[in-house]
Write a protein that holds these residues in place. Sequence first.
Motif, short mmCIF file in Angstrom:
data_model
loop_
_atom_site.label_atom_id
_atom_site.label_comp_id
_atom_site.label_asym_id
_atom_site.label_seq_id
_atom_site.Cartn_x
_atom_site.Cartn_y
_atom_site.Cartn_z
N ALA A 1 0.83 -1.20 0.00
CA ALA A 1 0.00 0.00 0.00
C ALA A 1 0.87 1.25 0.00
N LEU A 2 1.90 1.27 0.84
CA LEU A 2 2.80 2.42 0.88
C LEU A 2 3.54 2.58 -0.45
N ASP A 3 4.00 1.48 -1.01
CA ASP A 3 4.68 1.55 -2.31
C ASP A 3 3.76 2.11 -3.39
N THR A 4 2.52 1.66 -3.38
CA THR A 4 1.56 2.16 -4.37
C THR A 4 1.34 3.65 -4.20
N ALA A 5 1.21 4.10 -2.95
CA ALA A 5 1.01 5.52 -2.69
C ALA A 5 2.20 6.33 -3.16
N LEU A 6 3.40 5.88 -2.84
CA LEU A 6 4.61 6.60 -3.25
C LEU A 6 4.76 6.62 -4.76
N SER B 1 12.52 11.49 -11.95
CA SER B 1 13.60 10.64 -12.47
C SER B 1 14.74 11.49 -13.02
N GLN B 2 14.44 12.63 -13.61
CA GLN B 2 15.49 13.52 -14.11
C GLN B 2 16.27 14.14 -12.96
N ILE B 3 15.57 14.52 -11.90
CA ILE B 3 16.24 15.06 -10.71
C ILE B 3 17.16 14.00 -10.12
N LYS B 4 16.66 12.79 -10.02
CA LYS B 4 17.45 11.69 -9.47
C LYS B 4 18.70 11.45 -10.29
N PRO C 1 10.50 3.00 3.82
CA PRO C 1 10.27 3.15 2.38
C PRO C 1 11.54 3.24 1.53
N ALA C 2 12.73 3.08 2.14
CA ALA C 2 13.97 3.23 1.37
C ALA C 2 14.07 2.24 0.23
N ASN C 3 13.40 1.07 0.36
CA ASN C 3 13.54 0.05 -0.68
C ASN C 3 12.60 0.26 -1.86
N ASN C 4 11.85 1.38 -1.86
CA ASN C 4 11.02 1.69 -3.02
C ASN C 4 11.91 2.26 -4.11
N PRO C 5 11.92 1.67 -5.30
CA PRO C 5 12.84 2.12 -6.36
C PRO C 5 12.58 3.52 -6.87
N ASN C 6 11.41 4.08 -6.57
CA ASN C 6 11.09 5.42 -7.06
C ASN C 6 11.44 6.52 -6.09
N VAL C 7 11.91 6.18 -4.89
CA VAL C 7 12.40 7.19 -3.96
C VAL C 7 13.93 7.20 -4.04
N ILE C 8 14.54 8.22 -3.47
CA ILE C 8 16.00 8.32 -3.43
C ILE C 8 16.44 7.89 -2.03
#
Length: 615
Positions: free
Chosen positions: A316-321, A439-442, A347-354
């Motif tokens: 659920a958290l991954d989907t929200a992020l 993704s560009q910022i990352k 949430p560090a293991n979510n690939p869409n966060v830094i």
Amino acid sequence: MARHLCRASNINNKALLVSIIMGVCLSSSIATTTIARSIDAMAYRVTVDDDRLSSLLYPSSVGTFDDRVKFRQSMQATPTQDHSMENYNYVNDMNIYDRYIVVLREGSSTEDRSTLIEEIKKDSSLDQIRIPQFIDEYNNVFVGFSISIPRGDTNILKVIQNNPRVEIVEKDQQVHMFAQTLPTGVNRVDGDLSSTESGNGQGSVDVDIAILDTGVDLDHPDLNVYRERTFVSGTSSADDDEGHGTHVAGIAAAKDNNMGVVGIAPGARIWAVKVLDSTGSGFISDIIAAIDYLTQNADQVDVGNMSFGCECSSSALDTALNNSVEKGIVYTAAAGNDGSDASSFSPANNPNVIAVSAIVDTDGKCGGQGHSTTAGGDDAFASFSNFGSTVDIAAPGVLIYSTFPDDSYATMSGTSMASPHVAGAAALLKSIQPTATPSQIKESLFSTGSKPSTICDGNGHGYFTGDPDQFHEPLLYLKHQPGSLLYVFATQTNNIGTIKSYYDIVFRTSTSGPIKQIDVDFPPGTYVGVSLLVETVGIGPGKISASGTTATGQTITYTVNNADTIPAGTNIRLQFSNIANPQEPSRSYSVTVTTIDSNNLVLDGPTQSRSYIIK
């Protein structure tokens, strides 16, 4: 719950506190640095792996980060605030109730949710004592809600699980916080040499950063708190009742005002979003509610920082992020303080966060010449920091001096402190590239970071030692480098009727300075002709003259008369017409732009534009 990843080592000489500065955090495996003589809201209930508690408390026998201090997972929850739904009689006792997060299938409507809620109410109507409590509703990251169900009541759970509208039903979890002098962290990444020149008394950033944490001191004179919202039960505002969130906020965005400290993105507008209580704990369901709120305001919020986590996973958290990132918000997350692989920490293991790991820095410079700490030597990977392929970037996270409640300042350590360094850096990039995607910022942060091959320049540009794995994440680095003009575009339109070509060249400055000359280079063979300036934007009208080139030449030089300082982030547009051959066939090529100051030194560039086509 999530834990914030650090703890204070100095709390402004309060009479009831004894500061024992050990350079480490209390929370999540970090040795304590501050011990309260009195029992107050900042006291933690902890258990230690063995009988070495004394080695954690007394400087004569300081332990290492291997002395793991853990929060009790049996912490009693407090009644959860009713954000928008009907408030049932509810006892939020985790021995009696279980909390769940419910995500409806994509395409579901709020009416579908209302129908499901009515079914749940009907099923539970016979039990007037232990009935469910609807806690949060989600509308922007997905349609769903969170609910507290009497433990052992399988009927209500089955009603939810068997409903065809439901995609995810997961048990709620708790997360915990991972624990003006120029801070060494800002200095180490050369924030004072970035586009805003943090620490010169003039830097400021037009950008919004959300601090999801224990709240923020709403009245701190060194912080620009713009909005505040709490998602924690028993609280009416996001005013910080622990200290962690205020400290994190200062690292990211303390004002550049000749007092206290200065942040990476000085003076950025802070959204104080309270998701952790006075013990540094919070529910994932409430964090999702906060992300939902930020996503609703994605047209204003640029960056969100999450200095907390748990060794857990949450679909659920991954989907929200994921959905919030898709709306344009950049999220940074502390990797964790357990000295282990970050891949099992959310949430560090979510690939869409830094995801951000921590290094030691004690002198604001590369080279390892500063003093050592219990977390490691100067310019070494912090011994408490999580690591692994999940980690995206490293930043300073040991003995970081920043803002603290009651208009004070404190020193804290942890990946909690590393993450807001990166959040501030992401905010800097967003301020000069407003249309850049997460993704560009990352990618930009990665590309400009110090690498293992980087040779120390004696300041902040240099790598660290002791990376415990083969995944060598870059170290955050902010100093402006020549060649960083932003969004250079060039277009040409041929007009057969007037036998002219019209050029539009636009770019954004990255360095403040008096632009005296702008060189525009064309590829060999490009027909340019005599340049006649039509219009300028960003530099005063009538202040630019242009020299023409031959058909075989490649450069048009614009000279700025009586050059004024052009601030970083200024959009400049040059539109000019040429006598040209309108029959020239269309093809794709690019231009290169360089800005030069009154001392004939390059300010920005040479930077190549993206390709364009002659129409």
